[in-house]
Write an enzyme that holds these catalytic residues in place. Structure first.
Site, mmCIF file in Angstrom:
data_model
loop_
_atom_site.group_PDB
_atom_site.id
_atom_site.type_symbol
_atom_site.label_atom_id
_atom_site.label_comp_id
_atom_site.label_asym_id
_atom_site.label_seq_id
_atom_site.Cartn_x
_atom_site.Cartn_y
_atom_site.Cartn_z
ATOM 1 N N ARG A 149 0.866 -1.194 0.163
ATOM 2 C CA ARG A 149 -0.104 0.065 -0.067
ATOM 3 C C ARG A 149 0.893 1.228 -0.096
ATOM 4 O O ARG A 149 2.178 1.245 0.185
ATOM 5 C CB ARG A 149 -0.941 0.065 1.298
ATOM 6 C CG ARG A 149 -2.015 -0.892 1.114
ATOM 7 C CD ARG A 149 -2.913 -1.000 2.397
ATOM 8 N NE ARG A 149 -2.118 -1.885 3.327
ATOM 9 C CZ ARG A 149 -2.194 -2.008 4.744
ATOM 10 N NH1 ARG A 149 -3.593 -1.548 5.398
ATOM 11 N NH2 ARG A 149 -1.501 -2.275 5.684
ATOM 12 N N LYS A 173 2.082 2.162 7.231
ATOM 13 C CA LYS A 173 2.678 1.224 8.086
ATOM 14 C C LYS A 173 3.515 2.245 9.314
ATOM 15 O O LYS A 173 3.992 3.177 8.939
ATOM 16 C CB LYS A 173 3.546 0.215 7.686
ATOM 17 C CG LYS A 173 2.471 -0.910 7.198
ATOM 18 C CD LYS A 173 1.581 -1.232 7.987
ATOM 19 C CE LYS A 173 1.633 -2.973 8.325
ATOM 20 N NZ LYS A 173 0.451 -3.311 9.027
ATOM 21 N N TYR A 189 -0.472 4.608 10.535
ATOM 22 C CA TYR A 189 -0.782 3.876 11.742
ATOM 23 C C TYR A 189 0.548 3.489 12.467
ATOM 24 O O TYR A 189 1.475 3.395 11.805
ATOM 25 C CB TYR A 189 -0.979 2.154 10.840
ATOM 26 C CG TYR A 189 -2.470 2.043 10.215
ATOM 27 C CD1 TYR A 189 -3.683 2.164 10.829
ATOM 28 C CD2 TYR A 189 -2.385 1.808 9.028
ATOM 29 C CE1 TYR A 189 -4.700 1.936 10.367
ATOM 30 C CE2 TYR A 189 -3.680 1.729 8.188
ATOM 31 C CZ TYR A 189 -4.827 1.852 9.043
ATOM 32 O OH TYR A 189 -6.077 1.711 8.455
ATOM 33 N N HIS A 225 0.265 1.810 15.971
ATOM 34 C CA HIS A 225 0.130 0.534 17.189
ATOM 35 C C HIS A 225 1.244 0.675 18.205
ATOM 36 O O HIS A 225 2.190 -0.348 18.051
ATOM 37 C CB HIS A 225 0.242 -0.914 16.231
ATOM 38 C CG HIS A 225 -1.147 -0.810 15.090
ATOM 39 N ND1 HIS A 225 -2.508 -0.928 16.036
ATOM 40 C CD2 HIS A 225 -1.108 -0.764 14.147
ATOM 41 C CE1 HIS A 225 -3.028 -0.852 14.853
ATOM 42 N NE2 HIS A 225 -2.502 -0.587 13.796
ATOM 43 N N GLU A 239 -4.837 4.517 13.849
ATOM 44 C CA GLU A 239 -5.845 3.586 14.295
ATOM 45 C C GLU A 239 -6.610 4.323 15.965
ATOM 46 O O GLU A 239 -7.490 3.509 16.385
ATOM 47 C CB GLU A 239 -5.079 2.338 14.864
ATOM 48 C CG GLU A 239 -4.248 2.289 16.193
ATOM 49 C CD GLU A 239 -2.661 3.185 15.600
ATOM 50 O OE1 GLU A 239 -2.618 3.471 14.325
ATOM 51 O OE2 GLU A 239 -1.914 3.252 16.401
ATOM 52 N N ASP A 285 -5.092 -11.058 13.857
ATOM 53 C CA ASP A 285 -4.014 -10.081 14.462
ATOM 54 C C ASP A 285 -4.672 -9.675 15.977
ATOM 55 O O ASP A 285 -3.538 -9.039 16.343
ATOM 56 C CB ASP A 285 -4.303 -8.795 13.609
ATOM 57 C CG ASP A 285 -5.756 -8.113 13.510
ATOM 58 O OD1 ASP A 285 -6.770 -8.829 13.857
ATOM 59 O OD2 ASP A 285 -5.800 -7.169 13.188
HETATM 60 N N1 LIG Z 1 -6.470 -10.238 9.546
HETATM 61 C C1 LIG Z 1 -6.625 -9.025 9.105
HETATM 62 O O1 LIG Z 1 -6.254 -8.741 8.157
HETATM 63 C C2 LIG Z 1 -7.601 -8.170 9.790
HETATM 64 C C3 LIG Z 1 -8.058 -6.916 9.091
HETATM 65 C C4 LIG Z 1 -9.058 -5.957 9.738
HETATM 66 C C5 LIG Z 1 -9.439 -6.384 10.812
HETATM 67 N N2 LIG Z 1 -9.119 -7.424 11.617
HETATM 68 C C6 LIG Z 1 -9.656 -7.983 12.827
HETATM 69 O O2 LIG Z 1 -10.779 -8.356 12.751
HETATM 70 C C7 LIG Z 1 -11.517 -8.186 14.000
HETATM 71 C C8 LIG Z 1 -12.890 -7.782 13.915
HETATM 72 O O3 LIG Z 1 -12.480 -6.409 13.566
HETATM 73 P P1 LIG Z 1 -14.123 -5.152 13.485
HETATM 74 O O4 LIG Z 1 -13.611 -4.242 12.638
HETATM 75 O O5 LIG Z 1 -15.118 -5.969 12.747
HETATM 76 O O6 LIG Z 1 -14.573 -5.204 15.004
HETATM 77 P P2 LIG Z 1 -15.983 -4.686 15.499
HETATM 78 O O7 LIG Z 1 -15.771 -3.979 16.833
HETATM 79 O O8 LIG Z 1 -16.332 -3.838 14.366
HETATM 80 O O9 LIG Z 1 -16.815 -6.017 15.496
HETATM 81 C C9 LIG Z 1 -16.263 -7.049 16.619
HETATM 82 C C10 LIG Z 1 -17.799 -7.593 16.905
HETATM 83 O O10 LIG Z 1 -17.584 -8.665 17.656
HETATM 84 C C11 LIG Z 1 -18.732 -8.962 18.472
HETATM 85 N N3 LIG Z 1 -18.081 -10.059 19.668
HETATM 86 C C12 LIG Z 1 -17.376 -9.797 20.708
HETATM 87 N N4 LIG Z 1 -17.351 -10.930 21.361
HETATM 88 C C13 LIG Z 1 -17.964 -11.986 20.854
HETATM 89 C C14 LIG Z 1 -18.283 -13.260 21.012
HETATM 90 N N5 LIG Z 1 -18.013 -13.943 21.962
HETATM 91 N N6 LIG Z 1 -19.039 -13.598 20.061
HETATM 92 C C15 LIG Z 1 -19.927 -13.318 18.940
HETATM 93 N N7 LIG Z 1 -19.436 -12.153 18.798
HETATM 94 C C16 LIG Z 1 -18.831 -11.127 19.566
HETATM 95 C C17 LIG Z 1 -18.799 -7.668 18.871
HETATM 96 O O11 LIG Z 1 -20.102 -7.445 19.725
HETATM 97 C C18 LIG Z 1 -18.555 -6.707 17.821
HETATM 98 O O12 LIG Z 1 -20.107 -6.717 17.108
HETATM 99 C C19 LIG Z 1 -10.410 -7.635 14.906
HETATM 100 O O13 LIG Z 1 -9.832 -8.459 15.653
HETATM 101 C C20 LIG Z 1 -9.791 -6.830 14.023
HETATM 102 O O14 LIG Z 1 -8.489 -6.740 14.421
HETATM 103 C C21 LIG Z 1 -8.122 -8.456 11.000
#
Ligand SMILES: NC(=O)c1ccc[n+]([C@@H]2O[C@H](COP(=O)([O-])OP(=O)(O)OC[C@H]3O[C@@H](n4cnc5c(N)ncnc54)[C@H](O)[C@@H]3O)[C@@H](O)[C@H]2O)c1
Length: 372
Positions: free
Chosen positions: A15, A75, A94, A96, A118, A270
């Site tokens: 990016r 980053k 970002y 972190h 973030e 992550d």
């Molecule tokens: N791997 C990647 O490249 C990447 C990229 C972007 C985001 N992410 C990760 O994805 C995850 C989700 O991010 P987001 O932006 O959707 O967060 P978000 O806060 O919008 O949504 C998280 C949801 O999880 C729910 N939740 C919490 N505990 C729960 C449980 N036990 N059972 C069911 N639901 C539950 C919450 O109520 C909330 O609605 C984060 O860990 C984020 O860091 C990873």
């Protein structure tokens, strides 16, 4: 203001901090934009597209850092970049910082002012500069999951949408936030039979109101998860408990209750992952198998679609970038408390409470700094 955008140097990062369109908007407001040569190539933006936007191309990152009043990146600055930051310079990217004492120390020592994407907030309590990457990862999850579901990749050999006379894949999405909602939309769009689990009733109500006919919603309990995964072809992990490691919602023992060749896509990797058997993988080697169940656990999913991700991030950062360049960081942060929430470091002082707590460092309130 002189706005500088170096080429990203973290491995596997394609990016870029500024798109040509963002450069054009800045130039139109009288700013000077300096781009390191080939900075946009990984996202499909060549030097000519920046020149056409009115930006100036320079040969080295050193020139960008030496010339610019504000550095815009993706980053966190790497060690070699941190050495080039100077007192009074503004860094917008970002960061972190909480798990990264070395970077925090270097930023404090540099004397720069650093605003972290973030931690910028919005009026709904969301994180507007994280959301675009969650949207990307969410929409990508069924795409990579369906590839993993193919027989040659170790999956069950099930087509997401089925065909006339053959039922669709069953997809469970755990977590109905930004990632989960976008994952569910795409999986349903591919024709799968989708159920979203969440622990927040307001969120489930919202999902039901908006997507009631498109996918189902269910309250998330250990029992509901245990039952649903037995029938699932794909489970997408998309939970987040802010500030905490992801809870483990599927144990290793439960894998034997799933169908052989079923797929787990752990987007929450992550934050440590929400399945016991998840371990972070890379785009070069994204999947592995445990007890007959395929796992996809890439920690930087948006990197796979760098062009889309760069443009999506640029759309979200641009209004803040223009405010910072137009008013100067202090006035921009005085005028916008959500941008002020992004202030992490200023002139050798740490200004973000959670980072101070995590690293055991003193924190000065950002309000005290902008009102000084
Ligand atoms: N791997 C990647 O490249 C990447 C990229 C972007 C985001 N992410 C990760 O994805 C995850 C989700 O991010 P987001 O932006 O959707 O967060 P978000 O806060 O919008 O949504 C998280 C949801 O999880 C729910 N939740 C919490 N505990 C729960 C449980 N036990 N059972 C069911 N639901 C539950 C919450 O109520 C909330 O609605 C984060 O860990 C984020 O860091 C990873």
């Amino acid at each position: 203001m002189k706005i500088g955008c170096p080429k990203e140097i973290k491995p596997q990062e394609f990016r870029v901090g500024m798109t040509p369109n963002a450069a054009q908007e800045a130039v139109a407001r009288g700013h000077e934009v300096i781009i390191e040569t080939n900075a946009g190539m990984g996202s499909g933006f060549d030097n000519d597209s920046y020149v056409a936007a009115g930006a100036r191309i320079v040969d080295t990152a050193e020139e960008v850092f030496a010339t610019a009043d504000m550095i815009v990146k993706v980053k966190e600055p790497q060690a070699v970049e941190r050495k080039m930051l100077r007192e009074g310079q503004l860094l917008f990217t970002y960061l972190h910082l909480a798990p990264d004492p070395d970077q925090t120390h270097d930023l404090l020592a540099s004397g720069c002012t650093a605003i972290a994407y973030e931690t910028v907030t919005d009026r709904n309590g969301g994180l507007p500069l994280l959301a675009p990457m969650s949207e990307v990862a969410g929409r990508l999850a069924p795409q990579v999951g369906s590839w993993t579901l193919q027989k040659a990749n170790g999956g069950r050999g099930v087509l997401m949408g089925g065909v006339p006379g053959v039922g669709p894949a069953k997809v469970i999405v755990i977590g109905g936030g930004v990632v989960g909602t976008h994952a569910a939309k795409i999986a349903a769009g591919m024709g799968a039979d989708v159920t979203v689990l969440d622990r927040s009733l307001p969120r489930l109500r919202y999902l039901d109101d908006v997507f009631g006919g498109t996918f189902k919603s269910q309250y998330s309990t250990a029992g509901a998860t245990a039952e649903l995964i037995q029938e699932a072809d794909m489970v997408i992990g998309a939970v987040l408990i802010p500030g905490a490691a992801a809870p483990k919602l599927i144990s290793r023992a439960q894998l034997s209750t799933m169908k052989p060749g079923a797929v787990l896509v752990d987007v929450a990797i992550d934050q440590g992952g929400c399945f016991e058997t998840s371990k972070a993988t890379t785009h070069a080697d994204p999947i592995y198998e445990v007890d007959g169940v395929m796992h996809y656990c890439v920690a930087n999913m948006p990197g796979a679609v760098a062009r889309t991700s760069t443009i999506a991030l640029g759309n979200a950062t641009m209004p803040f970038l223009l405010a910072l360049a137009g008013k100067g960081w202090k006035k921009a942060c005085q005028d916008d408390p959500h941008l002020l929430a992004g202030l992490n470091v200023h002139a050798g002082q740490l200004t973000y409470e959670a980072v101070g707590t995590a690293l055991g460092l003193d924190v000065v309130s950002p309000e005290a700094i902008v009102n000084a």
